[in-house]
Design a protein around this motif. Structure first.
Motif, PDB file in Angstrom:
ATOM      1  N   SER A 781      13.195  68.843  32.368  1.00 24.02           N
ATOM      2  CA  SER A 781      14.185  69.729  32.976  1.00 24.02           C
ATOM      3  C   SER A 781      13.876  71.186  32.659  1.00 24.02           C
ATOM      4  CB  SER A 781      15.588  69.362  32.472  1.00 24.02           C
ATOM      5  OG  SER A 781      16.556  70.235  33.002  1.00 24.02           O
ATOM      6  N   THR A 782      13.521  71.428  31.400  1.00 23.90           N
ATOM      7  CA  THR A 782      13.189  72.791  30.990  1.00 23.90           C
ATOM      8  C   THR A 782      11.963  73.310  31.739  1.00 23.90           C
ATOM      9  OG1 THR A 782      14.108  72.382  28.787  1.00 23.90           O
ATOM     10  CG2 THR A 782      12.583  74.252  29.031  1.00 23.90           C
ATOM     11  N   ALA A 783      10.956  72.444  31.854  1.00 19.45           N
ATOM     12  CA  ALA A 783       9.733  72.845  32.548  1.00 19.45           C
ATOM     13  C   ALA A 783       9.998  73.138  34.020  1.00 19.45           C
ATOM     14  CB  ALA A 783       8.671  71.758  32.410  1.00 19.45           C
ATOM     15  N   TYR A 784      10.816  72.318  34.666  1.00 16.73           N
ATOM     16  CA  TYR A 784      11.045  72.494  36.101  1.00 16.73           C
ATOM     17  C   TYR A 784      11.790  73.789  36.396  1.00 16.73           C
ATOM     18  CZ  TYR A 784      11.814  71.290  40.972  1.00 16.73           C
ATOM     19  OH  TYR A 784      11.814  71.288  42.347  1.00 16.73           O
ATOM     20  N   THR A 785      12.635  74.211  35.442  1.00 12.64           N
ATOM     21  CA  THR A 785      13.328  75.490  35.664  1.00 12.64           C
ATOM     22  C   THR A 785      12.341  76.650  35.709  1.00 12.64           C
ATOM     23  OG1 THR A 785      13.698  75.758  33.276  1.00 12.64           O
ATOM     24  CG2 THR A 785      15.440  74.672  34.565  1.00 12.64           C
ATOM     25  N   LYS A 786      11.169  76.468  35.092  1.00 13.38           N
ATOM     26  CA  LYS A 786      10.127  77.502  35.136  1.00 13.38           C
ATOM     27  C   LYS A 786       9.349  77.426  36.442  1.00 13.38           C
ATOM     28  CE  LYS A 786       9.461  77.543  30.109  1.00 13.38           C
ATOM     29  NZ  LYS A 786       8.500  77.306  29.001  1.00 13.38           N
ATOM     30  N   SER A 787       8.848  76.223  36.748  1.00 16.14           N
ATOM     31  CA  SER A 787       8.077  76.036  37.977  1.00 16.14           C
ATOM     32  C   SER A 787       7.701  74.572  38.121  1.00 16.14           C
ATOM     33  CB  SER A 787       6.795  76.897  37.961  1.00 16.14           C
ATOM     34  OG  SER A 787       5.892  76.430  36.970  1.00 16.14           O
ATOM     35  N   GLN A 788       7.330  74.184  39.335  1.00 19.58           N
ATOM     36  CA  GLN A 788       6.836  72.821  39.554  1.00 19.58           C
ATOM     37  C   GLN A 788       5.533  72.597  38.808  1.00 19.58           C
ATOM     38  OE1 GLN A 788       8.163  74.796  41.876  1.00 19.58           O
ATOM     39  NE2 GLN A 788       9.085  73.639  43.564  1.00 19.58           N
ATOM     40  N   GLY A 789       4.705  73.619  38.723  1.00 14.15           N
ATOM     41  CA  GLY A 789       3.453  73.489  37.996  1.00 14.15           C
ATOM     42  C   GLY A 789       3.688  73.217  36.527  1.00 14.15           C
ATOM     43  N   ALA A 790       4.723  73.844  35.979  1.00  9.67           N
ATOM     44  CA  ALA A 790       5.044  73.611  34.571  1.00  9.67           C
ATOM     45  C   ALA A 790       5.468  72.171  34.338  1.00  9.67           C
ATOM     46  CB  ALA A 790       6.146  74.568  34.142  1.00  9.67           C
ATOM     47  N   LEU A 791       6.126  71.541  35.330  1.00  2.32           N
ATOM     48  CA  LEU A 791       6.520  70.138  35.182  1.00  2.32           C
ATOM     49  C   LEU A 791       5.293  69.232  35.097  1.00  2.32           C
ATOM     50  CD1 LEU A 791       8.612  67.913  35.033  1.00  2.32           C
ATOM     51  CD2 LEU A 791       8.813  67.998  37.540  1.00  2.32           C
ATOM     52  N   ILE A 792       4.239  69.566  35.830  1.00  3.87           N
ATOM     53  CA  ILE A 792       3.004  68.773  35.728  1.00  3.87           C
ATOM     54  C   ILE A 792       2.445  68.870  34.316  1.00  3.87           C
ATOM     55  CG2 ILE A 792       0.609  68.591  36.525  1.00  3.87           C
ATOM     56  CD1 ILE A 792       1.551  69.520  39.266  1.00  3.87           C
ATOM     57  N   VAL A 793       2.445  70.072  33.767  1.00  7.48           N
ATOM     58  CA  VAL A 793       1.961  70.248  32.399  1.00  7.48           C
ATOM     59  C   VAL A 793       2.828  69.441  31.436  1.00  7.48           C
ATOM     60  CG1 VAL A 793       1.510  71.916  30.570  1.00  7.48           C
ATOM     61  CG2 VAL A 793       1.025  72.522  32.949  1.00  7.48           C
ATOM     62  N   ALA A 794       4.123  69.474  31.642  1.00  3.58           N
ATOM     63  CA  ALA A 794       5.028  68.709  30.779  1.00  3.58           C
ATOM     64  C   ALA A 794       4.766  67.219  30.884  1.00  3.58           C
ATOM     65  CB  ALA A 794       6.473  69.012  31.157  1.00  3.58           C
ATOM     66  N   GLY A 795       4.384  66.761  32.075  1.00  7.57           N
ATOM     67  CA  GLY A 795       4.050  65.348  32.223  1.00  7.57           C
ATOM     68  C   GLY A 795       2.896  64.946  31.336  1.00  7.57           C
ATOM     69  N   PHE A 796       1.949  65.856  31.105  1.00  7.70           N
ATOM     70  CA  PHE A 796       0.830  65.584  30.208  1.00  7.70           C
ATOM     71  C   PHE A 796       1.235  65.714  28.733  1.00  7.70           C
ATOM     72  CE2 PHE A 796      -2.068  66.730  33.839  1.00  7.70           C
ATOM     73  CZ  PHE A 796      -2.804  65.560  33.827  1.00  7.70           C
ATOM     74  N   THR A 797       2.017  66.748  28.443  1.00 11.45           N
ATOM     75  CA  THR A 797       2.189  67.124  27.032  1.00 11.45           C
ATOM     76  C   THR A 797       3.484  66.640  26.402  1.00 11.45           C
ATOM     77  OG1 THR A 797       3.187  69.236  27.693  1.00 11.45           O
ATOM     78  CG2 THR A 797       0.795  69.187  27.388  1.00 11.45           C
ATOM     79  N   GLU A 798       4.487  66.302  27.184  1.00 11.10           N
ATOM     80  CA  GLU A 798       5.770  65.875  26.647  1.00 11.10           C
ATOM     81  C   GLU A 798       5.946  64.385  26.873  1.00 11.10           C
ATOM     82  OE1 GLU A 798       7.571  67.859  24.953  1.00 11.10           O
ATOM     83  OE2 GLU A 798       6.454  69.683  25.422  1.00 11.10           O
ATOM     84  N   SER A 799       5.960  63.603  25.793  1.00  5.51           N
ATOM     85  CA  SER A 799       6.080  62.154  25.898  1.00  5.51           C
ATOM     86  C   SER A 799       7.082  61.652  24.886  1.00  5.51           C
ATOM     87  CB  SER A 799       4.720  61.479  25.667  1.00  5.51           C
ATOM     88  OG  SER A 799       4.868  60.081  25.658  1.00  5.51           O
TER      89      SER A 799
END
Length: 1000
Positions: A781-799
């Protein structure tokens, strides 16, 4: 470099003959008589071999200090049992060939001048009086036996030494070896109608020539004609192949010729082929076959004519037929000539034409000045080195007899030089290689061989079995093929300004560094690459590289987050939207190989010349818009993986833009090579992304809203994924134009469809899954508020799994995904350069590389300005742009299957001419001839009707149509489906009416 020629009637050299050349000559002359036929300077023969002429008026076939080989005695004709082919000695002249074939009730498609040598005709291409329907003479050769400079005898055919076979037909006479034998394709020409119209007054010459150039090239393809412009008279001669006297008379009555001055007109029908060949010269009537005097065709293999006091060399000068009289030799000493092709996109103005006609009147009668002008505008296609088949509208040839008086001769030479200075800058550089000119003012290679010149000039190994056209190219390793896309220069016209000169020099620089300079011009069959197993693998790799991209992941996010759909609903909508869009794109891709034309050139065959420009503008918006989205997403990802966001989105956008520009600048070969492998790191990265993030996907929460709202959201998201896929259709054929026309359409369609569907669905589902987890995973949720690209990064790094995924490696993979957008970016960047040139002739003057660069600047600036509004761009831009593509594709499918196929013929709206294979009912050679294309009225009206339906049924953030409002709280975006339905309903009757009215 020695010039080997196969027609000149003397073997002579001013220097001792090297043993290797003696071997070559002996092989060419078939051994037995070679020794007595080698004449050296010690034999007191000619001091200058540049005298007699059997190929070119300027005697390029016999220059001093060159080896000249007389093959005139190789004049045999061996006809096959079925009379469909003949093996012919290369030294034969056309008249002798026709005389021999008459006895077999068959003939060959060649010129009408009986003294012209067969191989000289073929080396130049071979214009003839059947060419508008049957093609140039070099199209009717099946194979050739060629002796190379080292004495090796090679068979040249489509399957054996195909590059040599390509080059000897239209690539210049006597350049690649000594042709000793040819296998010709024979045919029995139908009885024909002929016309000869003469004006014996000076006043009618301009009006007649003007009308001829306006009228003759636009007549039915079966009618080939020429106008003979003399000092004080003019004559039109035409051959209507297979036509009746009544048919031809109707053409003549409509031509306007009979209203000019006081013409003497002769129209005759039921002419035999021999009669047709002498019509307008020896007779103006179609005679009974037994009364036709064909003696003018019974030429002998004549030697050099007697010149001053030098010895005359002769050998076995006997005619083919001994039962009819022998033709008189034709003295050609000191003849002067000029040749100019009039291009379809650069016709001669009235003022220019009047000046040329007046200049002809300036010479004296003794010069026998003759402007022999032929109507071209060919419909037949071919696969050889003849360069001007598609571009030539007419051919203007000028010739005159020289004079023994030096002063008079100097005057004649000045007249021709002045004509060159006046006409060349206006008409352009193109000339016919059969009339080579020592005083031509432009590059002879480019003038005679056009876009083929680079291939012909740089081919060091022509004739070697180890290489041929088809090594390398888009579907193979990096091309070394001299006929590949890396060296084509557009030859529209001679540079007329400093800007044009700079542009030409810039293109030459591009070629020097192996950068593609070809623009919108059609890729001809000989320029295509051979099919290999890589050719079939390439489309799969190509589309996979393009679609395994972060932008499709971010688009998938919109299903759960914007349209409030469940994982299941969003995934099913994504699959079926991709299926529909990918099917359309794969269909369009099949027209690249079969046509050789770029995608929106192909659109002209439905929308015509001018309406299709609207499609080009819309497609440019799509291409540049997609590129902008790629840059924004790449910038978002790179910014998100940087430490505390230290890299701004702006820097990421600029970095990726520069990389994409570099790849597309080098042209389609580099582009294809990159796409062949780009999918591999993307597939690995996205597979890992799915593996480490899938446990966070929300697979249970249902779609939000009442039943009607959910239906509307499903339809809207399906339309969005359809639009994302189908917008590739505006460029799909661009990337397969170098595939040969023999490429199986079904195979290319199936491979493209599977690749597109798999890559779209895979990336969409990852994005859908990530977005579905926003409500469950705070980091998402935090990543998506920044950008869709940030959500992709979060998919890799946040587990949230027990085994946390390495943050460092996740960021590395995020960078891989960001740079993977370059593969997606390269497609619209490359095609935008092409589409700018499709807009018109003036746009074509600017090289593709420049337009690519302009496009990069435009979408980079837009990306920088819109980097904070990606979701809005997606939802408002993509679906809207999908409307026009699907409407165009609907009319295109109907055009092919209803009006250009067996189906259309059976239901009564097609034509017999359209009952052919996939894409074969289109005349791909008229891609740049507005008069031969549909007017586009039916398609344009259907397009507008489709847009009315789309507007009524569209559902966007900024506008919801009245019909779309009826479905749920937010409406349903049905614009694509309704727009398509309305357009395909109105197009068939409108097109039927258009054909009835205009016939195109």
């Amino acid at each position: 470099m020695l010039l080997f020629v196969s027609l000149c009637p003397l073997l002579t050299t001013c220097k001792p003959v090297p043993e290797s050349l003696r071997k070559c000559a002996t092989k060419a002359l078939r051994g037995g008589d070679a020794r007595q036929r080698i004449v050296t300077a010690q034999d007191d023969t000619y001091t200058d071999a540049r005298l007699g002429e059997k190929i070119h008026f300027s005697a390029y076939s016999s220059l001093s200090d060159t080896l000249v080989i007389d093959l005139a005695h190789l004049n045999y004709v061996h006809v096959s049992a079925d009379h469909k082919t003949a093996k012919v000695g290369a030294g034969i002249r056309l008249g002798a060939l026709y005389t021999a074939l008459t006895g077999y009730d068959t003939t060959w498609v060649g010129g009408i001048c009986p003294t012209v040598g067969l191989t000289g005709l073929l080396g130049a291409g071979g214009f003839n009086m059947q060419m508008r329907a049957l093609g140039v003479s070099s199209d009717h050769v099946l194979s050739a036996q060629v002796v190379t400079a080292d004495g090796e005898t090679l068979l040249a055919s489509p399957s054996k030494n195909p590059d040599l076979f390509w080059a000897i037909r239209g690539g210049g006479g006597g350049t690649y070896g000594v042709i000793t034998e040819l296998e010709l394709s024979l045919r029995k020409l139908p009885r024909s109608a002929m016309v000869a119209i003469s004006w014996n007054d000076t006043e009618s010459r301009f009006a007649t020539t003007k009308r001829f150039l306006e009228w003759a090239p636009r007549q039915p393809k079966e009618f080939t004609s020429q106008i003979n412009v003399f000092k004080s008279t003019v004559q039109v001669v035409g051959w209507y192949l297979g036509g009746s006297r009544q048919d031809l008379q109707a053409l003549v009555d409509d031509s306007g010729f009979l209203q000019i001055g006081q013409p003497e007109s002769h129209v005759a029908g039921d002419c035999s082929t021999d009669n047709s060949r002498i019509f307008g010269v020896l007779t103006n009537d179609c005679l009974p076959d037994e009364e036709v005097d064909a003696s003018i065709l019974n030429v002998i293999p004549e030697p050099f004519s007697q010149y001053e006091n030098f010895t005359q060399f002769a050998f076995e000068e006997v005619p083919v037929s001994t039962t009819i009289p022998t033709a008189e030799p034709w003295d050609r000493f000191r003849r002067l000539n000029k040749s100019f092709f009039v291009q379809k996109n650069n016709l001669v103005s009235d003022d220019t034409l009047r000046e040329v006609v007046d200049r002809i009147a300036q010479l004296d009668e003794a010069s026998e000045i003759w402007g022999e002008w032929h109507a071209w505008n060919l419909s037949a296609t071919g696969d050889n080195a003849f360069a001007w088949r598609e571009e030539a509208y007419a051919h203007l040839q000028f010739q005159a007899h020289g004079s023994d008086d030096p002063t008079t001769q100097a005057g004649y030479e000045k007249w021709f030089a002045d004509l060159e200075s006046y006409l060349r800058p206006t008409v352009g550089l193109a000339s016919y290689a059969g009339y080579m000119d020592s005083d031509i003012s432009v590059d002879p290679l480019e003038s005679y061989y056009g876009i083929m010149s680079s291939a012909l000039a740089t081919s060091e190994d022509i004739g070697k079995e180890s290489r041929g056209f088809g090594q390398g190219g888009p579907a193979m390793e990096t091309s070394t093929n001299p006929s590949s896309d890396l060296k084509i220069i557009d030859q529209d016209e001679l540079p007329k300004s400093k800007l044009a000169i700079y542009t030409r020099e810039f293109e030459r620089t591009l070629l020097k560094y192996n950068i593609e300079a070809r623009g919108v011009h059609r890729v001809l069959p000989h320029e295509c690459q051979s099919l290999t197993w890589r050719s079939y693998l390439q489309p799969f790799c190509f589309w996979s590289s393009i679609n395994l991209a972060a932008q499709n992941v971010t688009l998938g996010m919109l299903g759960p987050h914007i349209f409030a759909l469940s994982f299941r609903d969003a995934s099913l909508c994504a699959f079926f939207g991709s299926l529909i869009g990918a099917t359309a794109v794969s269909y369009i891709a099949t027209f690249g190989p079969i046509s050789g034309n770029r995608t929106l050139i192909f659109a002209r065959y439905t929308f015509g010349w001018y309406p299709s420009k609207l499609l080009v503008i819309l497609n440019l918006i799509v291409l540049l818009g997609y590129s902008m989205i790629d840059l924004v997403i790449a910038g978002q990802i790179l910014s998100a993986v940087s430490t505390n966001g230290s890299m701004s989105i702006v820097v990421g956008i600029i970095v990726v833009a520069i990389i994409g520009w570099l790849i597309t600048t080098f042209g389609i070969s580099v582009f294809h090579t990159y796409q062949r492998y780009a999918f591999i790191p993307q597939l690995i990265a996205f597979s890992i992304l799915y593996g480490v993030s899938s446990h966070n996907y929300d697979l249970s929460t249902p779609s939000h809203g009442d039943s009607r709202t959910i239906i509307g959201s499903r339809v809207s998201f399906l339309s969005l994924t359809l639009a994302a896929a189908i917008t590739y259709g505006g460029a799909a054929a661009d990337y397969f134009v170098y595939y040969p026309p023999t490429t199986p359409p079904a195979a290319l369609f199936a491979i493209s469809l599977v690749s597109l569907l798999c890559s779209f669905t895979f990336t969409y589902c990852i994005g859908i899954g990530l977005a579905s987890g926003i409500a469950l995973v705070p980091a998402y949720s935090t990543a998506y508020t920044k950008s869709q690209g940030a959500l992709i990064v979060a998919g890799f790094t946040e587990s949230t799994s027990p085994s946390n995924f390495s943050t460092g490696f996740g960021r590395f993979l995020s960078v891989v995904v960001a740079l993977g957008l370059v593969a997606n970016l390269a497609l619209p960047t490359y095609s935008s350069g092409i589409d700018f040139q499709v807009l018109g002739k003036n746009f074509q003057k600017v090289p593709r590389v420049v337009w690519n660069s302009v496009g990069v600047v435009i979408y980079t600036v837009c990306a920088l300005a819109g980097r904070g509004h990606l979701a809005e761009i997606f939802t408002n831009f993509l679906a809207l742009m999908g409307y026009w593509v699907i409407i165009w594709m609907g009319t295109t499918v109907e055009e092919q299957f209803l009006f250009r196929s067996r189906i259309g013929f059976k239901i009564g709206i097609g034509s017999k001419e359209s009952r052919r294979g996939w894409g074969q009912s289109y005349d791909w050679t008229c891609w740049d001839q507005p008069e031969k294309l549909p007017h586009g009225i039916a398609a344009f009206v259907a397009f507008l009707v489709g847009w009315v339906g789309a507007i009524l049924c569209m559902a966007q953030v900024w506008y919801i149509g009245p019909i779309a409002k009826l479905v749920g709280e937010y409406g349903a975006d049905m614009g694509s489906f309704v727009g398509l339905s309305w357009a395909v309903l109105v197009y068939p009757p409108l097109r039927w009416l258009e054909i009835r009215k205009f016939g195109q």
